[in-house]
Motif scaffolding. Structure first.
Motif, short mmCIF file in Angstrom:
data_model
loop_
_atom_site.label_atom_id
_atom_site.label_comp_id
_atom_site.label_asym_id
_atom_site.label_seq_id
_atom_site.Cartn_x
_atom_site.Cartn_y
_atom_site.Cartn_z
N GLU A 20 0.83 -1.19 0.00
CA GLU A 20 0.00 0.00 0.00
C GLU A 20 0.88 1.26 0.00
OE1 GLU A 20 -3.20 -0.09 -0.28
OE2 GLU A 20 -3.51 -2.25 0.00
N SER A 21 0.24 2.41 0.05
CA SER A 21 0.97 3.68 0.07
C SER A 21 1.81 3.80 1.34
CB SER A 21 0.00 4.85 0.00
OG SER A 21 -0.76 4.95 1.20
N LEU A 22 2.79 4.67 1.30
CA LEU A 22 3.64 4.86 2.46
C LEU A 22 2.83 5.34 3.66
CD1 LEU A 22 6.35 4.90 3.86
CD2 LEU A 22 6.82 7.13 2.80
N HIS A 23 1.83 6.17 3.43
CA HIS A 23 1.02 6.64 4.55
C HIS A 23 0.25 5.50 5.20
CE1 HIS A 23 -2.56 8.55 6.48
NE2 HIS A 23 -1.59 9.26 7.00
N VAL A 24 -0.29 4.59 4.41
CA VAL A 24 -1.00 3.44 4.97
C VAL A 24 -0.03 2.59 5.78
CG1 VAL A 24 -2.19 1.28 4.39
CG2 VAL A 24 -2.77 3.39 3.18
N ARG A 25 1.18 2.40 5.27
CA ARG A 25 2.19 1.62 6.00
C ARG A 25 2.58 2.32 7.29
NH1 ARG A 25 7.08 0.16 2.25
NH2 ARG A 25 7.62 -1.01 4.14
N LEU A 26 2.68 3.63 7.24
CA LEU A 26 3.03 4.39 8.44
C LEU A 26 1.94 4.25 9.51
CD1 LEU A 26 4.74 6.43 10.01
CD2 LEU A 26 3.62 8.26 8.71
N GLU A 27 0.68 4.30 9.08
CA GLU A 27 -0.41 4.16 10.04
C GLU A 27 -0.44 2.75 10.64
OE1 GLU A 27 -2.47 6.54 11.34
OE2 GLU A 27 -0.98 7.78 10.31
N ALA A 41 12.79 12.20 8.06
CA ALA A 41 14.03 11.56 7.63
C ALA A 41 14.06 11.27 6.14
CB ALA A 41 14.24 10.26 8.41
N GLY A 42 12.95 11.46 5.44
CA GLY A 42 12.90 11.18 4.01
C GLY A 42 12.15 9.90 3.71
N VAL A 43 11.69 9.79 2.47
CA VAL A 43 10.83 8.68 2.07
C VAL A 43 11.52 7.33 2.21
CG1 VAL A 43 9.61 7.62 0.13
CG2 VAL A 43 9.40 10.08 0.55
N GLU A 44 12.73 7.21 1.71
CA GLU A 44 13.41 5.91 1.74
C GLU A 44 13.67 5.44 3.15
OE1 GLU A 44 13.81 3.81 -0.72
OE2 GLU A 44 12.72 5.30 -1.90
N ARG A 45 14.12 6.32 4.01
CA ARG A 45 14.37 5.94 5.40
C ARG A 45 13.07 5.65 6.13
NH1 ARG A 45 19.32 10.11 6.89
NH2 ARG A 45 20.97 8.92 5.85
N ALA A 46 12.02 6.39 5.78
CA ALA A 46 10.72 6.13 6.38
C ALA A 46 10.26 4.71 6.03
CB ALA A 46 9.69 7.15 5.90
N ARG A 47 10.45 4.30 4.79
CA ARG A 47 10.07 2.94 4.38
C ARG A 47 10.83 1.90 5.20
NH1 ARG A 47 10.22 4.81 -1.38
NH2 ARG A 47 8.05 5.05 -2.05
N GLN A 48 12.11 2.16 5.45
CA GLN A 48 12.90 1.22 6.24
C GLN A 48 12.41 1.17 7.69
OE1 GLN A 48 17.00 2.45 5.81
NE2 GLN A 48 16.86 2.50 3.57
N ASN A 49 12.03 2.32 8.22
CA ASN A 49 11.62 2.39 9.62
C ASN A 49 10.27 1.74 9.89
OD1 ASN A 49 13.91 3.67 10.68
ND2 ASN A 49 13.19 5.67 10.00
N VAL A 50 9.43 1.63 8.86
CA VAL A 50 8.12 1.00 9.06
C VAL A 50 8.13 -0.45 8.56
CG1 VAL A 50 6.93 3.21 8.92
CG2 VAL A 50 7.17 1.82 6.85
N ALA A 51 9.31 -0.99 8.31
CA ALA A 51 9.42 -2.37 7.81
C ALA A 51 8.96 -3.37 8.87
CB ALA A 51 10.86 -2.67 7.40
N VAL A 52 8.34 -4.43 8.41
CA VAL A 52 7.83 -5.46 9.33
C VAL A 52 8.95 -6.11 10.12
CG1 VAL A 52 6.62 -7.67 9.45
CG2 VAL A 52 5.81 -5.90 7.87
N ALA A 53 10.08 -6.36 9.47
CA ALA A 53 11.20 -7.05 10.13
C ALA A 53 11.65 -6.32 11.39
CB ALA A 53 12.36 -7.21 9.15
N ARG A 54 11.71 -4.99 11.34
CA ARG A 54 12.12 -4.21 12.51
C ARG A 54 11.16 -4.44 13.68
NH1 ARG A 54 12.33 0.62 13.57
NH2 ARG A 54 14.28 0.63 14.73
N HIS A 55 9.90 -4.58 13.38
CA HIS A 55 8.90 -4.71 14.42
C HIS A 55 8.80 -6.14 14.94
CE1 HIS A 55 8.08 -0.91 12.50
NE2 HIS A 55 7.40 -0.55 13.56
N ARG A 56 9.18 -7.08 14.12
CA ARG A 56 9.21 -8.46 14.60
C ARG A 56 10.26 -8.63 15.69
NH1 ARG A 56 6.37 -12.21 12.65
NH2 ARG A 56 6.04 -11.16 10.65
N GLU A 57 11.30 -7.79 15.64
CA GLU A 57 12.32 -7.82 16.69
C GLU A 57 11.69 -7.52 18.06
OE1 GLU A 57 15.22 -4.94 15.59
OE2 GLU A 57 15.76 -5.94 13.71
N VAL A 58 10.70 -6.65 18.07
CA VAL A 58 10.04 -6.28 19.32
C VAL A 58 9.29 -7.47 19.91
CG1 VAL A 58 8.27 -4.81 20.38
CG2 VAL A 58 9.84 -3.86 18.66
#
Length: 223
Positions: free
Chosen positions: A131-138, A174-191
């Protein structure tokens, strides 16, 4: 015959929510730039809603930290600076680390329930990847909201909600590309992995997980 006079207007509630979503997206994604005046007459006309409905949406934006008033009482889109981003993420780290420790110390049934809710939030993030970056961010925001809610600490959740808007804006700062990295599923699976294992240094590792995002920002601010 049963009276329905006391029932809320579903149409009005729906319009308010749609206005909130539209305005939030416009602010977070930059269509409404930092410092822009949120003029009621123009916005109500653009959105095709009443000024009363618009005001309700604007109040929510203020509660989330996306909109602020100036010295004359006029409402504007919040402007970010280095100190605000850093301080907000430090508060966020403290809140979410406490939430994580609280969940880790729950009795087994309650902890399992909390982990299931986080796994469900992760599934929603995975479903939003195309989906769009905004949907991913939400979806990202909802994951962290779920973490705080699962702690059962209502004051913690309330405080987190009050900085959620600045967190959204900061991620996009931080910019679009870094935002995409920060909302990645893998980062949150670490939690979820951390919560499941519940190491002794859980809070330290949760804090590092959140504050690592600050490395993506060009923050020139002396300690």
């Amino acid at each position: 015959m049963t009276s329905t006079a006391s029932l809320p207007s579903l149409q009005t509630q729906n319009l308010r929510e749609q206005a909130l979503v539209a305005l939030r997206e416009a602010i977070v994604m930059g269509s409404l730039s930092p410092g822009a005046h949120l003029a009621e007459v123009r916005l109500a006309s653009d959105l095709g809603i009443s000024r009363g409905t618009l005001r309700e949406a604007l109040r929510q934006l203020q509660q989330e930290g996306l909109a602020v008033t100036d010295g004359r009482g006029r409402l504007h889109v919040r402007s970010l600076d280095a100190r605000m981003i850093r301080d907000t993420f430090r508060v966020r780290a403290a809140l979410e680390s406490l939430a994580a420790r609280t969940i880790a110390e729950l009795p087994a049934p309650a902890k399992d329930s909390a982990l299931r809710s986080l796994e469900k939030a992760l599934e929603a993030m995975s479903a939003a990847e195309d989906e769009s970056l905004h949907v991913r961010l939400e979806a990202d925001v909802e994951f962290h909201r779920t973490l705080c809610r699962a702690s059962g600490n209502e004051q913690l959740l309330k405080t987190w909600e009050q900085i959620s808007g600045v967190v959204r804006m900061s991620i996009m700062f931080a910019g679009v590309e870094r935002a995409r990295q920060n909302v990645a599923v893998a980062r949150h699976r670490e939690v979820t992995t951390l919560l499941r294992e519940s190491p002794r240094d859980l809070e330290v590792r949760m804090t590092a997980h959140i504050l690592d995002v600050l490395d993506d920002f060009d923050l020139e601010l002396d300690d």
